[in-house]
Design a protein around this motif. Structure first.
Motif, mmCIF file in Angstrom:
data_model
loop_
_atom_site.group_PDB
_atom_site.id
_atom_site.type_symbol
_atom_site.label_atom_id
_atom_site.label_comp_id
_atom_site.label_asym_id
_atom_site.label_seq_id
_atom_site.Cartn_x
_atom_site.Cartn_y
_atom_site.Cartn_z
ATOM 1 N N ILE A 110 -16.215 9.020 -1.557
ATOM 2 C CA ILE A 110 -16.655 7.650 -1.736
ATOM 3 C C ILE A 110 -15.539 6.751 -2.460
ATOM 4 N N ILE A 111 -15.972 6.499 -4.288
ATOM 5 C CA ILE A 111 -15.268 5.822 -4.884
ATOM 6 C C ILE A 111 -13.301 6.164 -4.303
ATOM 7 N N LEU A 112 -13.425 7.374 -4.766
ATOM 8 C CA LEU A 112 -11.261 6.701 -4.082
ATOM 9 C C LEU A 112 -11.225 5.572 -3.173
ATOM 10 N N VAL A 113 -12.630 5.926 -1.834
ATOM 11 C CA VAL A 113 -12.382 4.914 -0.775
ATOM 12 C C VAL A 113 -12.310 3.059 -0.830
ATOM 13 N N PHE A 114 -12.934 2.841 -1.923
ATOM 14 C CA PHE A 114 -13.044 1.697 -2.678
ATOM 15 C C PHE A 114 -12.395 1.056 -3.601
ATOM 16 N N MET A 115 -12.135 1.962 -4.297
ATOM 17 C CA MET A 115 -10.938 2.135 -4.850
ATOM 18 C C MET A 115 -9.583 1.815 -4.857
ATOM 19 N N GLY A 116 -9.326 2.521 -3.398
ATOM 20 C CA GLY A 116 -8.877 1.868 -3.107
ATOM 21 C C GLY A 116 -7.728 0.354 -2.562
ATOM 22 N N SER B 3 0.919 -1.358 -0.174
ATOM 23 C CA SER B 3 0.126 0.148 0.055
ATOM 24 C C SER B 3 0.856 1.643 0.159
ATOM 25 N N LEU B 4 1.580 1.163 -0.078
ATOM 26 C CA LEU B 4 2.937 1.955 0.523
ATOM 27 C C LEU B 4 2.853 3.268 -1.046
ATOM 28 N N ILE B 5 3.066 2.301 -2.223
ATOM 29 C CA ILE B 5 3.569 3.013 -3.143
ATOM 30 C C ILE B 5 2.361 3.518 -3.683
ATOM 31 N N TYR B 6 1.143 3.175 -3.689
ATOM 32 C CA TYR B 6 0.062 4.400 -4.012
ATOM 33 C C TYR B 6 0.007 5.534 -2.351
ATOM 34 N N VAL B 7 0.025 5.587 -1.045
ATOM 35 C CA VAL B 7 0.618 6.382 -0.150
ATOM 36 C C VAL B 7 0.885 7.422 -0.760
ATOM 37 N N SER B 8 2.631 6.756 -1.262
ATOM 38 C CA SER B 8 3.593 7.618 -1.549
ATOM 39 C C SER B 8 2.910 8.129 -2.965
ATOM 40 N N GLY B 9 2.449 7.392 -3.660
ATOM 41 C CA GLY B 9 2.169 8.674 -4.841
ATOM 42 C C GLY B 9 1.226 10.038 -5.100
ATOM 43 N N VAL C 271 -0.651 14.935 -3.638
ATOM 44 C CA VAL C 271 -1.099 16.365 -3.159
ATOM 45 C C VAL C 271 0.081 17.383 -2.350
ATOM 46 N N ILE C 272 1.386 16.619 -2.199
ATOM 47 C CA ILE C 272 1.760 18.142 -1.736
ATOM 48 C C ILE C 272 2.208 18.965 -3.156
ATOM 49 N N GLY C 273 1.984 18.176 -4.573
ATOM 50 C CA GLY C 273 1.933 19.046 -5.808
ATOM 51 C C GLY C 273 0.782 20.494 -5.357
ATOM 52 N N LEU C 274 -0.049 19.836 -5.459
ATOM 53 C CA LEU C 274 -1.038 20.246 -5.175
ATOM 54 C C LEU C 274 -1.308 22.139 -4.546
ATOM 55 N N LEU C 275 -0.730 21.333 -3.494
ATOM 56 C CA LEU C 275 -0.928 23.147 -2.092
ATOM 57 C C LEU C 275 0.072 23.340 -2.188
ATOM 58 N N ASN D 199 -8.532 13.281 -1.536
ATOM 59 C CA ASN D 199 -7.319 12.404 -2.175
ATOM 60 C C ASN D 199 -6.407 11.957 -0.612
ATOM 61 N N VAL D 200 -6.670 12.503 0.682
ATOM 62 C CA VAL D 200 -6.537 12.236 2.310
ATOM 63 C C VAL D 200 -6.958 11.447 2.485
ATOM 64 N N VAL D 201 -8.229 11.467 2.496
ATOM 65 C CA VAL D 201 -8.604 9.805 2.363
ATOM 66 C C VAL D 201 -8.237 9.357 1.933
ATOM 67 N N LEU D 202 -8.007 8.847 0.741
ATOM 68 C CA LEU D 202 -7.692 8.055 0.363
ATOM 69 C C LEU D 202 -6.464 7.192 0.709
ATOM 70 N N ILE D 203 -5.315 8.398 0.604
ATOM 71 C CA ILE D 203 -4.329 7.765 1.299
ATOM 72 C C ILE D 203 -4.090 7.055 2.959
ATOM 73 N N ILE D 204 -5.306 7.598 3.646
ATOM 74 C CA ILE D 204 -5.669 6.938 4.669
ATOM 75 C C ILE D 204 -6.321 5.600 4.436
ATOM 76 N N SER D 205 -7.022 4.969 3.911
ATOM 77 C CA SER D 205 -7.445 4.139 3.964
ATOM 78 C C SER D 205 -6.491 3.041 3.568
ATOM 79 N N LEU D 206 -5.735 3.025 2.359
ATOM 80 C CA LEU D 206 -4.572 2.432 1.872
ATOM 81 C C LEU D 206 -4.534 1.138 2.879
ATOM 82 N N PRO D 207 -3.683 1.600 3.730
ATOM 83 C CA PRO D 207 -3.363 0.758 4.694
ATOM 84 C C PRO D 207 -4.384 -0.195 5.168
ATOM 85 N N PHE D 208 -5.637 0.191 5.501
ATOM 86 C CA PHE D 208 -6.409 -0.623 5.768
ATOM 87 C C PHE D 208 -7.149 -1.878 4.884
#
Length: 443
Positions: free
Chosen positions: A355-361, A174-180, A185-189, A301-310
């Motif tokens: 919703i859709i990104l979390v399921f895609m996670g 899950s690190l791959i998509y967490v980091s990606g 997000v960092i680029g947008l910010l 995208n932040v919520v997606l990042i949080i969901s990926l390890p789970f």
């Protein structure tokens, strides 16, 4: 198809290994350094793609003829697309390197080349000073980055999958998509910050170069960190055996290559729509305030990042196939329902995207583990790299154009049908996969 002797679960011998492997679940210092160095390089790749897209509106008239701003922007986006075309070549080149010289050697080379490409963009001359040569420099930089990025993700995926404890491979992957996603997000910010502290003329003349300088410096730091990494035991063991020619081995595993493409097509386009182009579409089509759209996209995208390890842990416990089927199957229903809910308010984008990104996670988090488990060690990287790069180039690279064209020609429903069909293909491929949870990767 699913092995009937296992009832969709990992083989008994593999299941017996899992409890024993849990005796040492806590990552060592060396493992943590491995995770950080791998994640930083992967984040840098996605950061590079994100900042180019975000800042193209500023540097387009600096690099191309400023007398025609629209043509300049189209030129900048055409150069952006060239990076996608170069990815399959980079996947073949660095995939071969990873499978013959080592995962570590490939990962050092890709991050070094990507960093050099960022530096070239940061220092690219203007059209007024160099004429058409400015565009040539930009094109060369994007070609180098495309080659590097084509090999970066498959090499990183393979390295993480082979380095992880078998019982936690899904979680580590899950690190791959967490980091990606963190890179995006960092680029947008970064874009928000620079637009806040710099005036538009400053952004136009020199401010846009800053994120590319930062990308080059981060690449240098990652290069040093990766030089301290150790080679994976799976590659070291395979290197000690008699090596077979690569191409016959690839031909023998052609079904796995098609599965990589099949699994990737639906997720690639759906992820692009809700994670990358959501801001653009919300602003242009639904007339949402740009700041509101940007905030909604960043937070989803932040919520997606949080969901990926789970989801990674879910697949380690219940298997890869159930997780894949959730990640590709649920969006088939959700996409048509949620794509029409976007309006002008923050919640109209944040909720459906989240919703859709979390399921895609459920699929995104474990793709590196699944891909690694489909191929033997001696062609594991190149076997993933080429078909994955083809899927990203053909489907991810064309997504923004097809979305705009389909919306203009057929209305929103046309592109929705296209995405649903691709998701259905990915779901069917996921259903046909054997269960590979905790598979031994030393073979």
């Amino acid at each position: 198809m699913m092995d009937p002797t296992t009832n969709g679960m990992a083989p008994l011998a593999v299941q017996e290994k899992i409890p024993a492997a849990r005796a040492s679940l806590k990552a060592t210092k060396s493992q943590r350094q491995t995770l950080v160095a791998t994640g930083m390089g992967n984040a840098l790749e996605w950061y590079d793609w994100g900042i180019y897209s975000a800042f193209a509106i500023y540097f387009a008239t600096e690099v191309f003829n400023p007398k025609d701003p629209l043509a300049a922007l189209l030129g900048a986006m055409a150069v952006f697309a060239v990076g996608f075309v170069a990815r399959p070549v980079g996947g073949l080149l660095f995939g071969w390197m990873a499978d013959h010289l080592g995962r570590r050697a490939s990962m050092i080379s890709t991050v070094g080349l990507a960093s050099f490409g960022s530096l070239m963009i940061a220092l690219v001359p203007t059209y007024n000073s160099a004429g058409a040569w400015a565009a040539v420099v930009l094109l060369t930089a994007r070609l180098l980055q495309g080659l590097a990025h084509g090999g970066e993700m498959p090499s990183a995926q393979t390295y993480i999958a082979e380095s992880a404890p078998a019982s936690r491979r899904g979680l580590w992957s899950s690190l791959i998509y967490v980091s990606g996603t963190s890179g995006i997000v960092i680029g947008l910010l970064f874009g928000v910050l620079l637009n806040t502290v710099l005036s538009k003329p400053d952004m136009q003349s020199w401010g846009w170069r800053i994120p590319f300088v930062v990308g080059a410096l981060l690449g240098l730091y990652t290069l040093i960190a990766r030089s301290r990494m150790k080679e994976t035991e799976a590659f070291t063991a395979a290197k000690a055996t008699v090596r077979q020619p690569m191409w016959p081995e690839i031909r023998r595993n052609w079904r796995s290559a098609l599965r990589v493409i099949g699994l990737g097509v639906g997720g690639t386009v759906c992820y692009y729509v809700w994670s990358v182009s959501a801001v653009q579409q919300a602003v242009l089509i639904h007339k949402m305030d740009q700041g509101t759209a940007l905030l909604a996209s960043v937070l989803s995208n932040v919520v997606l990042i949080i969901s990926l390890p789970f989801w990674g842990k879910f697949s380690d416990r219940f298997g890869r196939r159930p997780s894949l089927l959730i990640g590709t199957g649920a969006p088939i229903i959700l996409f048509p329902l949620l794509v029409n809910t976007v309006g002008q308010s923050f919640w109209s984008l944040f909720l459906p995207a989240t919703i859709i990104l979390v399921f895609m996670g459920a699929t995104l988090s474990i793709s590196p583990a699944v891909f690694a488990e489909l191929f033997p060690t001696r062609i594991r990287t190149v076997g993933v790299a080429v078909p994955y790069a083809v899927a990203v180039a053909v489907f991810g690279g064309t997504a923004p154009y097809l979305q705009n064209w389909a919306n203009a020609s057929f209305g929103p429903g046309g592109f929705t049908i296209y995405v649903v069909v691709l998701l259905a293909i990915s779901t069917l491929v996921a259903w046909s996969l054997p269960e590979t949870r905790a598979k031994d990767l030393t073979g």
